[in-house]
Scaffold this motif. Structure first.
Motif, mmCIF file in Angstrom:
data_model
loop_
_atom_site.group_PDB
_atom_site.id
_atom_site.type_symbol
_atom_site.label_atom_id
_atom_site.label_comp_id
_atom_site.label_asym_id
_atom_site.label_seq_id
_atom_site.Cartn_x
_atom_site.Cartn_y
_atom_site.Cartn_z
ATOM 1 N N TYR A 1 14.055 7.064 2.119
ATOM 2 C CA TYR A 1 15.315 6.663 2.747
ATOM 3 C C TYR A 1 15.088 5.541 3.751
ATOM 4 C CZ TYR A 1 19.251 6.774 5.968
ATOM 5 O OH TYR A 1 20.303 6.414 6.774
ATOM 6 N N ALA A 2 14.048 5.674 4.575
ATOM 7 C CA ALA A 2 13.782 4.663 5.596
ATOM 8 C C ALA A 2 13.428 3.325 4.964
ATOM 9 C CB ALA A 2 12.649 5.140 6.508
ATOM 10 N N GLY A 3 12.578 3.339 3.929
ATOM 11 C CA GLY A 3 12.189 2.089 3.290
ATOM 12 C C GLY A 3 13.363 1.383 2.636
ATOM 13 N N LEU A 4 14.221 2.142 1.960
ATOM 14 C CA LEU A 4 15.394 1.541 1.324
ATOM 15 C C LEU A 4 16.408 1.088 2.364
ATOM 16 C CD1 LEU A 4 15.842 3.954 -1.720
ATOM 17 C CD2 LEU A 4 14.820 1.664 -1.690
ATOM 18 N N ARG A 5 16.475 1.798 3.486
ATOM 19 C CA ARG A 5 17.373 1.387 4.570
ATOM 20 C C ARG A 5 16.927 0.042 5.150
ATOM 21 N NH1 ARG A 5 18.090 2.119 10.306
ATOM 22 N NH2 ARG A 5 20.252 2.644 10.829
ATOM 23 N N ILE A 6 15.618 -0.125 5.303
ATOM 24 C CA ILE A 6 15.101 -1.411 5.779
ATOM 25 C C ILE A 6 15.462 -2.517 4.798
ATOM 26 C CG2 ILE A 6 12.994 -2.689 6.281
ATOM 27 C CD1 ILE A 6 11.769 -0.013 7.205
ATOM 28 N N ALA A 7 15.223 -2.260 3.510
ATOM 29 C CA ALA A 7 15.513 -3.268 2.491
ATOM 30 C C ALA A 7 16.996 -3.632 2.453
ATOM 31 C CB ALA A 7 15.056 -2.760 1.122
ATOM 32 N N ARG A 8 17.848 -2.682 2.763
ATOM 33 C CA ARG A 8 19.289 -2.940 2.708
ATOM 34 C C ARG A 8 19.786 -3.689 3.939
ATOM 35 N NH1 ARG A 8 23.680 -0.196 4.614
ATOM 36 N NH2 ARG A 8 22.348 1.500 5.354
ATOM 37 N N ARG A 9 19.173 -3.444 5.105
ATOM 38 C CA ARG A 9 19.716 -3.966 6.356
ATOM 39 C C ARG A 9 19.128 -5.310 6.784
ATOM 40 N NH1 ARG A 9 22.112 -0.478 10.102
ATOM 41 N NH2 ARG A 9 20.778 -1.297 11.780
ATOM 42 N N VAL A 10 17.923 -5.648 6.349
ATOM 43 C CA VAL A 10 17.343 -6.923 6.772
ATOM 44 C C VAL A 10 17.995 -8.074 6.019
ATOM 45 C CG1 VAL A 10 15.124 -5.934 7.451
ATOM 46 C CG2 VAL A 10 15.475 -6.654 5.094
ATOM 47 N N LYS A 11 17.943 -9.250 6.623
ATOM 48 C CA LYS A 11 18.609 -10.415 6.043
ATOM 49 C C LYS A 11 17.665 -11.288 5.234
ATOM 50 C CE LYS A 11 22.290 -9.148 8.286
ATOM 51 N NZ LYS A 11 23.411 -8.498 7.556
ATOM 52 N N ASP A 12 16.403 -11.353 5.618
ATOM 53 C CA ASP A 12 15.441 -12.234 4.974
ATOM 54 C C ASP A 12 15.116 -11.748 3.566
ATOM 55 O OD1 ASP A 12 13.389 -14.273 4.815
ATOM 56 O OD2 ASP A 12 11.962 -12.636 5.004
ATOM 57 N N PRO A 13 15.197 -12.616 2.534
ATOM 58 C CA PRO A 13 14.928 -12.180 1.161
ATOM 59 C C PRO A 13 13.516 -11.630 0.962
ATOM 60 C CG PRO A 13 16.057 -14.295 1.157
ATOM 61 C CD PRO A 13 15.696 -14.008 2.574
ATOM 62 N N PHE A 14 12.505 -12.283 1.556
ATOM 63 C CA PHE A 14 11.135 -11.789 1.403
ATOM 64 C C PHE A 14 10.998 -10.393 1.991
ATOM 65 C CE2 PHE A 14 7.075 -11.026 3.509
ATOM 66 C CZ PHE A 14 6.210 -11.057 2.423
ATOM 67 N N THR A 15 11.544 -10.192 3.168
ATOM 68 C CA THR A 15 11.455 -8.876 3.823
ATOM 69 C C THR A 15 12.121 -7.820 2.979
ATOM 70 O OG1 THR A 15 11.511 -10.017 5.954
ATOM 71 C CG2 THR A 15 11.902 -7.644 5.973
ATOM 72 N N ARG A 16 13.288 -8.136 2.428
ATOM 73 C CA ARG A 16 14.007 -7.177 1.589
ATOM 74 C C ARG A 16 13.200 -6.821 0.343
ATOM 75 N NH1 ARG A 16 17.895 -10.193 0.584
ATOM 76 N NH2 ARG A 16 17.536 -10.740 -1.596
ATOM 77 N N LEU A 17 12.638 -7.804 -0.314
ATOM 78 C CA LEU A 17 11.877 -7.561 -1.542
ATOM 79 C C LEU A 17 10.580 -6.810 -1.254
ATOM 80 C CD1 LEU A 17 12.446 -11.059 -3.145
ATOM 81 C CD2 LEU A 17 13.077 -8.904 -4.214
ATOM 82 N N ALA A 18 9.863 -7.199 -0.209
ATOM 83 C CA ALA A 18 8.596 -6.535 0.107
ATOM 84 C C ALA A 18 8.819 -5.089 0.539
ATOM 85 C CB ALA A 18 7.862 -7.314 1.200
ATOM 86 N N ALA A 19 9.883 -4.838 1.306
ATOM 87 C CA ALA A 19 10.173 -3.463 1.728
ATOM 88 C C ALA A 19 10.502 -2.591 0.522
ATOM 89 C CB ALA A 19 11.328 -3.455 2.727
ATOM 90 N N ALA A 20 11.308 -3.119 -0.404
ATOM 91 C CA ALA A 20 11.659 -2.341 -1.596
ATOM 92 C C ALA A 20 10.445 -2.112 -2.486
ATOM 93 C CB ALA A 20 12.762 -3.067 -2.376
ATOM 94 N N GLY A 21 9.600 -3.141 -2.656
ATOM 95 C CA GLY A 21 8.423 -2.987 -3.488
ATOM 96 C C GLY A 21 7.436 -1.979 -2.928
ATOM 97 N N ALA A 22 7.194 -2.034 -1.609
ATOM 98 C CA ALA A 22 6.275 -1.079 -0.987
ATOM 99 C C ALA A 22 6.823 0.341 -1.055
ATOM 100 C CB ALA A 22 6.014 -1.482 0.464
ATOM 101 N N THR A 23 8.117 0.488 -0.849
ATOM 102 C CA THR A 23 8.722 1.824 -0.925
ATOM 103 C C THR A 23 8.629 2.393 -2.328
ATOM 104 O OG1 THR A 23 10.265 1.207 0.844
ATOM 105 C CG2 THR A 23 10.818 3.142 -0.476
ATOM 106 N N ALA A 24 8.910 1.555 -3.337
ATOM 107 C CA ALA A 24 8.803 2.013 -4.723
ATOM 108 C C ALA A 24 7.376 2.436 -5.047
ATOM 109 C CB ALA A 24 9.264 0.906 -5.670
ATOM 110 N N TRP A 25 6.408 1.666 -4.588
ATOM 111 C CA TRP A 25 4.994 1.990 -4.811
ATOM 112 C C TRP A 25 4.652 3.369 -4.261
ATOM 113 C CZ3 TRP A 25 1.253 -0.899 -1.011
ATOM 114 C CH2 TRP A 25 0.041 -0.223 -0.923
#
Length: 418
Positions: free
Chosen positions: A317-341
């Motif tokens: 939940y926390a990782g996906l929340r970060i990916a949803r709330r940040v504005k920077d595309p790299f930050t959003r993609l890296a947060a989602a990728g790390a959470t999925a991993w």
């Protein structure tokens, strides 16, 4: 007759609805993601260190004369990884982007070195280790972090240039780059890590908004690839047939899975007690690594397993929340990728232990023994902490929080100013 408000009925206490609303309101605070990632990580680490000691004590006492051998090694890995996590939590986003290409290149070189006779070491049918004397390194673990950073940086650049409207710029060079990593891991017969790398690749495509037809086509290719990997390797085919027929080959192919189920089932509601499990007495192979969740279920019972599942659920939940709330595309993609991993790896490990997925031989993040997996995982979590500080209002909330416990402790000793 006038209805009495819930607060007045309880003598000023808020009613159930107000309590639920207050609890839900906590999830809307700016630092919710930050504290969830930090809290879940620390609790899983503490549980993991405790369970490594319990699961490995009998075997290590027989092999080395000390029940604390693997416990001490894991504690050393934690002592190395935690400063790395702290440092990663304080790095700017541009540093992670700068690390992407060097880390991916080093991962490719290290994975190629695994395949060199004399350097690579095989365990359980998979060649995944490099031996440097007494030190053994598993390059496929930092390769996961490398793929997350490189894929996120690549897609963020393409998104900024508006090049993601067609399938060719979307997949090139992301697909060939991920394919090189997957191919090298496949040549080492490591199906579990292959699945995690493919999960990271699919998560990046999903978050960047790949067209549904393209995404389904890639998923079909991934499924075909995994099927081929299973069919061409006899021991993987045995694991699959054993999963489909759990009652057969109970003393050979299905032995580990059946013993893991016995361990979980014997724990009951509250478990046999910490350190009182019987599966680790030469019944359950690899109890401190792939099947440590079975020891959790046996010694801590259903309650312990639900705590582990809950912590990973909150981390997701926390990782996906970060990916949803940040504005920077790299930050959003890296947060989602790390959470999925991290989350998919946990699901695959736990699913294998409880018999709902075939055994793949991948560890439970933060809980299983192993420094090669622990350190990249802690760095990825530190990265999530750094990203959580970039959520709306997070920096202001951190500034208003005042000095941290370390600074306060130093100030009490007269070594730092308040």
């Amino acid at each position: 007759m006038t209805a009495v408000p819930a607060e007045e009925e309880g003598g000023g206490r808020p009613g159930p609805r107000e309590q639920v609303a207050a609890a839900v309101g906590l999830l809307d605070r700016p630092l919710t993601s930050y504290y969830l990632v930090l809290g879940c990580s620390v609790m899983l680490l503490a549980l993991g260190l405790t369970m490594v000691l319990s699961a490995s004590s009998v075997q290590q006492l027989k092999a080395t004369g000390s029940a604390f051998t693997l416990f001490q090694k894991q504690a050393i890995w934690m002592a190395i990884g935690l400063p790395g996590m702290w440092l990663a939590s304080r790095l700017p986003v541009k540093t992670f982007r700068a690390m992407a290409y060097p880390l991916l290149l080093l991962s490719v070189v290290a994975l190629a070195m695994v395949l060199i006779p004399g350097l690579g070491r095989s365990v359980g049918g998979a060649t995944r280790w490099i031996s440097f004397g007494p030190i053994q390194i598993q390059p496929s673990e930092p390769a996961k972090l490398g793929l997350v950073l490189w894929g996120a940086d690549l897609l963020a650049r393409k998104e900024r240039l508006g090049q993601l409207t067609e399938w060719r710029p979307l997949l090139v060079p992301l697909l060939p780059g991920a394919g090189v990593l997957v191919l090298l891991v496949m040549l080492g017969n490591d199906l579990g890590t292959t699945l995690v790398l493919l999960t990271i690749f699919l998560a990046l495509l999903w978050v960047v908004g790949a067209p549904g037809r393209l995404f389904l086509g890639i998923m079909g290719l991934v499924g075909l690839l995994v099927s081929i990997l299973i069919v061409v390797e006899p021991y993987r085919m045995q694991r699959l047939t054993g999963f489909l027929d759990p009652a057969g080959n109970q003393l050979t192919t299905n032995y580990q899975g059946i013993q893991g189920l016995f361990a979980v089932a014997s724990g009951g509601l509250f478990g046999t007690g910490l350190g009182e499990g019987r599966a680790k007495w030469d019944y359950l192979p690899h109890a401190e690594t792939d099947f440590i969740f079975a020891i959790v279920g046996e010694e801590l019972g259903l309650v312990g397993t639900l705590v582990v599942l809950g912590l990973f659920g909150l981390l997701a939940y926390a990782g996906l929340r970060i990916a949803r709330r940040v504005k920077d595309p790299f930050t959003r993609l890296a947060a989602a990728g790390a959470t999925a991993w991290l989350v998919v790896q946990a699901i695959v490990n736990i699913g294998a232990v409880i018999g709902v997925l075939p055994i793949t031989g991948i560890p439970l993040p933060l809980v299983s023994y192993g420094g090669s997996a622990l350190i990249p995982t802690l760095i990825a979590l530190g990265m999530l902490l750094a990203f959580a500080k970039r959520e709306p209002g997070a920096r202001q909330a951190l500034s208003a929080r005042g000095p941290g416990p370390v600074v306060r402790a130093l100030s009490w000793l007269g070594l730092a100013r308040r």
